[in-house]
Design a protein around this motif. Structure first.
Motif, short mmCIF file in Angstrom:
data_model
loop_
_atom_site.label_atom_id
_atom_site.label_comp_id
_atom_site.label_asym_id
_atom_site.label_seq_id
_atom_site.Cartn_x
_atom_site.Cartn_y
_atom_site.Cartn_z
N ALA A 1 55.72 39.19 40.75
CA ALA A 1 55.17 38.81 42.07
C ALA A 1 55.06 37.29 42.16
CB ALA A 1 53.81 39.47 42.28
N PHE A 2 54.62 36.64 41.08
CA PHE A 2 54.53 35.18 41.07
C PHE A 2 55.89 34.57 41.40
CE2 PHE A 2 50.91 34.84 37.66
CZ PHE A 2 50.03 35.46 38.53
N THR A 3 56.93 35.10 40.76
CA THR A 3 58.28 34.58 40.98
C THR A 3 58.71 34.78 42.42
OG1 THR A 3 58.89 35.00 38.68
CG2 THR A 3 60.70 34.79 40.26
N LYS A 4 58.51 35.98 42.94
CA LYS A 4 58.93 36.28 44.32
C LYS A 4 58.15 35.46 45.34
CE LYS A 4 60.81 40.80 43.63
NZ LYS A 4 61.49 41.74 44.49
N LEU A 5 56.89 35.19 45.04
CA LEU A 5 56.06 34.42 45.97
C LEU A 5 56.19 32.91 45.74
CD1 LEU A 5 52.84 36.63 45.85
CD2 LEU A 5 54.45 36.43 47.77
N GLY A 6 56.81 32.51 44.63
CA GLY A 6 56.99 31.09 44.33
C GLY A 6 55.70 30.40 43.92
N VAL A 7 54.86 31.12 43.16
CA VAL A 7 53.57 30.59 42.73
C VAL A 7 53.44 30.66 41.22
CG1 VAL A 7 52.48 31.18 44.92
CG2 VAL A 7 52.38 32.79 43.02
N GLN A 8 52.35 30.07 40.71
CA GLN A 8 52.15 29.99 39.26
C GLN A 8 50.94 30.75 38.74
OE1 GLN A 8 54.22 28.27 37.11
NE2 GLN A 8 55.55 27.98 38.87
N ASP A 9 50.04 31.18 39.63
CA ASP A 9 48.81 31.83 39.15
C ASP A 9 48.30 32.87 40.13
OD1 ASP A 9 47.08 30.50 41.14
OD2 ASP A 9 47.47 28.69 39.98
N ARG A 10 47.27 33.60 39.70
CA ARG A 10 46.71 34.71 40.49
C ARG A 10 46.16 34.25 41.84
NH1 ARG A 10 44.93 39.18 36.97
NH2 ARG A 10 43.18 39.58 38.33
N THR A 11 45.42 33.16 41.82
CA THR A 11 44.81 32.66 43.06
C THR A 11 45.88 32.29 44.07
OG1 THR A 11 42.90 31.85 41.83
CG2 THR A 11 43.24 30.95 44.03
N SER A 12 46.90 31.59 43.62
CA SER A 12 47.98 31.20 44.52
C SER A 12 48.75 32.42 45.01
CB SER A 12 48.94 30.24 43.81
OG SER A 12 48.28 29.06 43.46
N ALA A 13 48.91 33.42 44.16
CA ALA A 13 49.61 34.65 44.56
C ALA A 13 48.85 35.35 45.67
CB ALA A 13 49.78 35.57 43.36
N VAL A 14 47.55 35.46 45.52
CA VAL A 14 46.73 36.11 46.56
C VAL A 14 46.77 35.30 47.85
CG1 VAL A 14 44.36 36.71 47.22
CG2 VAL A 14 45.22 37.31 44.94
N THR A 15 46.63 33.99 47.73
CA THR A 15 46.66 33.12 48.91
C THR A 15 47.99 33.25 49.65
OG1 THR A 15 45.17 31.55 47.84
CG2 THR A 15 46.47 30.72 49.70
N GLU A 16 49.08 33.24 48.91
CA GLU A 16 50.41 33.33 49.52
C GLU A 16 50.64 34.72 50.11
OE1 GLU A 16 54.09 31.97 50.87
OE2 GLU A 16 52.30 30.90 50.21
N ALA A 17 50.21 35.76 49.43
CA ALA A 17 50.35 37.13 49.95
C ALA A 17 49.56 37.30 51.24
CB ALA A 17 49.91 38.14 48.90
N LEU A 18 48.38 36.71 51.30
CA LEU A 18 47.59 36.75 52.54
C LEU A 18 48.27 35.96 53.65
CD1 LEU A 18 44.01 36.28 51.06
CD2 LEU A 18 44.81 38.29 52.33
N ARG A 19 48.80 34.80 53.31
CA ARG A 19 49.47 33.96 54.29
C ARG A 19 50.69 34.67 54.88
NH1 ARG A 19 53.54 30.85 55.25
NH2 ARG A 19 54.58 31.09 53.27
N ARG A 20 51.40 35.40 54.03
CA ARG A 20 52.60 36.14 54.47
C ARG A 20 52.25 37.49 55.08
NH1 ARG A 20 57.30 35.32 49.89
NH2 ARG A 20 56.97 33.08 49.54
N ASP A 21 50.98 37.77 55.14
CA ASP A 21 50.49 39.05 55.70
C ASP A 21 51.01 40.26 54.91
OD1 ASP A 21 48.74 40.19 57.50
OD2 ASP A 21 50.30 40.53 59.01
N LEU A 22 51.13 40.09 53.60
CA LEU A 22 51.57 41.18 52.73
C LEU A 22 50.39 42.06 52.31
CD1 LEU A 22 53.99 39.18 50.42
CD2 LEU A 22 54.60 40.72 52.30
N ILE A 23 49.21 41.44 52.25
CA ILE A 23 47.99 42.18 51.89
C ILE A 23 46.89 41.82 52.89
CG2 ILE A 23 48.53 42.32 49.43
CD1 ILE A 23 46.48 40.07 48.97
N ARG A 24 45.90 42.69 52.95
CA ARG A 24 44.72 42.44 53.77
C ARG A 24 43.49 42.74 52.93
NH1 ARG A 24 47.70 44.81 58.43
NH2 ARG A 24 48.35 42.96 59.59
N LEU A 25 42.45 41.99 53.16
CA LEU A 25 41.20 42.23 52.44
C LEU A 25 40.28 43.13 53.24
CD1 LEU A 25 40.46 38.68 51.05
CD2 LEU A 25 41.53 40.60 49.89
#
Length: 63
Positions: free
Chosen positions: A39-63
């Motif tokens: 997921a980090f690779t696909k989202l272009g991020v390096q850590d969990r926080t960035s992955a969540v932030t990017e997934a939220l930004r791309r509307d892939l997940i919702r809280l």
């Protein structure tokens, strides 16, 4: 993105540990780590926080 990775990132966004996500999804902790790395690779991020932030930004997940 594969549904399992979306479910996994949702768990991470909820503050769950790898072990808790593994238990919730009925997979091993090693599998969680593998899915996170991919997921980090696909989202272009390096850590969990960035992955969540990017997934939220791309509307892939919702809280």
């Amino acid at each position: 993105m594969v549904t399992a990775r979306v479910e996994l990132l949702t768990g991470v966004a909820q503050g769950l540990t790898n072990a808790q996500v593994a238990s919730q999804l009925f997979i091993s902790e090693t599998t969680v780590k593998t899915h996170l790395r991919r997921a980090f690779t696909k989202l272009g991020v390096q850590d969990r926080t960035s992955a969540v932030t990017e997934a939220l930004r791309r509307d892939l997940i919702r809280l």
